[in-house]
Design a protein around this motif. Sequence first.
Motif, PDB file in Angstrom:
ATOM      1  N   PRO A 145       3.242  -5.397  -4.621  1.00 31.77           N
ATOM      2  CA  PRO A 145       4.422  -4.530  -4.456  1.00 31.77           C
ATOM      3  C   PRO A 145       4.210  -3.133  -5.037  1.00 31.77           C
ATOM      4  N   LEU A 146       3.518  -3.045  -6.176  1.00 31.42           N
ATOM      5  CA  LEU A 146       3.244  -1.746  -6.785  1.00 31.42           C
ATOM      6  C   LEU A 146       2.288  -0.938  -5.919  1.00 31.42           C
ATOM      7  N   MET A 147       1.238  -1.580  -5.408  1.00 31.34           N
ATOM      8  CA  MET A 147       0.245  -0.867  -4.604  1.00 31.34           C
ATOM      9  C   MET A 147       0.805  -0.380  -3.277  1.00 31.34           C
ATOM     10  N   LEU A 148       1.882  -1.042  -2.804  1.00 30.75           N
ATOM     11  CA  LEU A 148       2.488  -0.647  -1.534  1.00 30.75           C
ATOM     12  C   LEU A 148       3.855  -0.003  -1.738  1.00 30.75           C
ATOM     13  N   ASP A 149       4.215   0.255  -2.992  1.00 28.66           N
ATOM     14  CA  ASP A 149       5.494   0.886  -3.341  1.00 28.66           C
ATOM     15  C   ASP A 149       6.666   0.169  -2.663  1.00 28.66           C
ATOM     16  N   ILE A 150       6.720  -1.143  -2.864  1.00 28.47           N
ATOM     17  CA  ILE A 150       7.830  -1.950  -2.345  1.00 28.47           C
ATOM     18  C   ILE A 150       8.751  -2.275  -3.508  1.00 28.47           C
ATOM     19  N   ARG A 151       9.968  -1.789  -3.426  1.00 25.33           N
ATOM     20  CA  ARG A 151      10.916  -1.967  -4.526  1.00 25.33           C
ATOM     21  C   ARG A 151      12.044  -2.940  -4.180  1.00 25.33           C
ATOM     22  N   GLU A 152      12.292  -3.142  -2.898  1.00 23.20           N
ATOM     23  CA  GLU A 152      13.401  -4.016  -2.507  1.00 23.20           C
ATOM     24  C   GLU A 152      12.995  -5.487  -2.602  1.00 23.20           C
ATOM     25  N   SER A 316      -0.116   5.267  -6.118  1.00 19.46           N
ATOM     26  CA  SER A 316       0.952   6.011  -5.440  1.00 19.46           C
ATOM     27  C   SER A 316       1.752   5.160  -4.473  1.00 19.46           C
ATOM     28  N   GLY A 317       1.198   3.993  -4.110  1.00 21.09           N
ATOM     29  CA  GLY A 317       1.869   3.152  -3.118  1.00 21.09           C
ATOM     30  C   GLY A 317       1.507   3.510  -1.688  1.00 21.09           C
ATOM     31  N   VAL A 318       0.558   4.456  -1.527  1.00 12.89           N
ATOM     32  CA  VAL A 318       0.070   4.827  -0.196  1.00 12.89           C
ATOM     33  C   VAL A 318      -1.428   4.543  -0.162  1.00 12.89           C
ATOM     34  N   PRO A 319      -1.851   3.362   0.284  1.00 10.62           N
ATOM     35  CA  PRO A 319      -3.262   2.978   0.225  1.00 10.62           C
ATOM     36  C   PRO A 319      -4.160   3.920   1.020  1.00 10.62           C
ATOM     37  N   LEU A 320      -5.429   3.913   0.668  1.00  9.79           N
ATOM     38  CA  LEU A 320      -6.397   4.790   1.323  1.00  9.79           C
ATOM     39  C   LEU A 320      -6.430   4.575   2.830  1.00  9.79           C
ATOM     40  N   MET A 321      -6.265   3.324   3.297  1.00 10.03           N
ATOM     41  CA  MET A 321      -6.308   3.057   4.732  1.00 10.03           C
ATOM     42  C   MET A 321      -5.065   3.563   5.449  1.00 10.03           C
TER      43      MET A 321
END
Length: 345
Positions: A145-152, A316-321
């Motif tokens: 969730p942190l790596m993809l910035d998912i808070r819900e 940042s929650g925005v992966p390199l890919m």
Amino acid sequence: MDEQHIVESLRPVLHPKFKKSLVDLGLIRNVSIQDGIVSLTLALKSDTSPLKNILMGEIKKVVGALPEVSSVLVKVVALSKEESARLFPKAPLKGIEKVKHFLAVASGKGGVGKTTIAVNVALALVEKGYKVGLLDADVYGPSVPLMLDIREAVDQENNMIIPIDKYGMRIMSLGMTAGQNDAFIWRGPLVTKILHQMLDQVKWGELDYLVIDLPPGTGDPSITIAKALPKCSILMITTPQEVALADVRRSISLFNKTGHSIVGLVENMSYFLCGHTEQPIEIFGKGGGKRLSEEANIPLIGTIPLDLALGQGGDSGVPLMVSAPHSTTGVVFQEIAKNIAVRQQ
């Protein structure tokens, strides 16, 4: 009075769990009668089954009521593994019924960048046009969730958990069910239960790939996934230094014992390009992944450099890919995804 008459009298006796006749299930065997004494064998999953006394009592009651029967002797034996699997097949896990391929990303060593690679490999498969799900199976420290910035938090519908859709893939993590700073304290049976729920009670839908990020080590989570998904392929992650290789060897040994296919090995943090020279700087040693590949007869399908953008993407929650899929490191992930797809056709 003959053996067939005795067998027919037992047809109404049902297995409490399956609601089927013991006779029809093939659990009543070796029936004989001599001088009013009926002998028979009752086969159960275990000769210490909690159903043993219940079923023996019902059998003796039914057969003992027949004319010409003076006593009933019941011997309980255990079914073989093959018989048990044939007679009582496991119900398929509902949530993953429409998933074509399973890919578990594993390493016996923590801190090798396994979750970063799982996230970016999943996104590389999305880039190639596949329908992809990502399951964070690290029940102790879920970081997807942190790596993809998912808070819900996830929702439920008809008693099924609905995964979060983001970046073109379906995502589920224990970190979406509680505060991100909460401690998860799980012991063996609870680990098994929660992982089964994340497979069975999550509405994954139709997927080409379900990528599973396993925690480090060879403990309950890895064993649970191995047992629940016998056709799951494994992607092993290592770094070049020997201390990492030693732990990865143990993880390879586990999956070899469970009969799982190891689709490939990826060496992370292979080298660093500082910008002042074209010569790669091998901070963590050289050739560890290649040596392990040759030793374990596993193809080395990718070497990933130390890339600041890769780490920043996770923070940042925005992966390199997502941010730079066609960068040098992005192309490496695309090649890894291509190799995985080719090996699973």
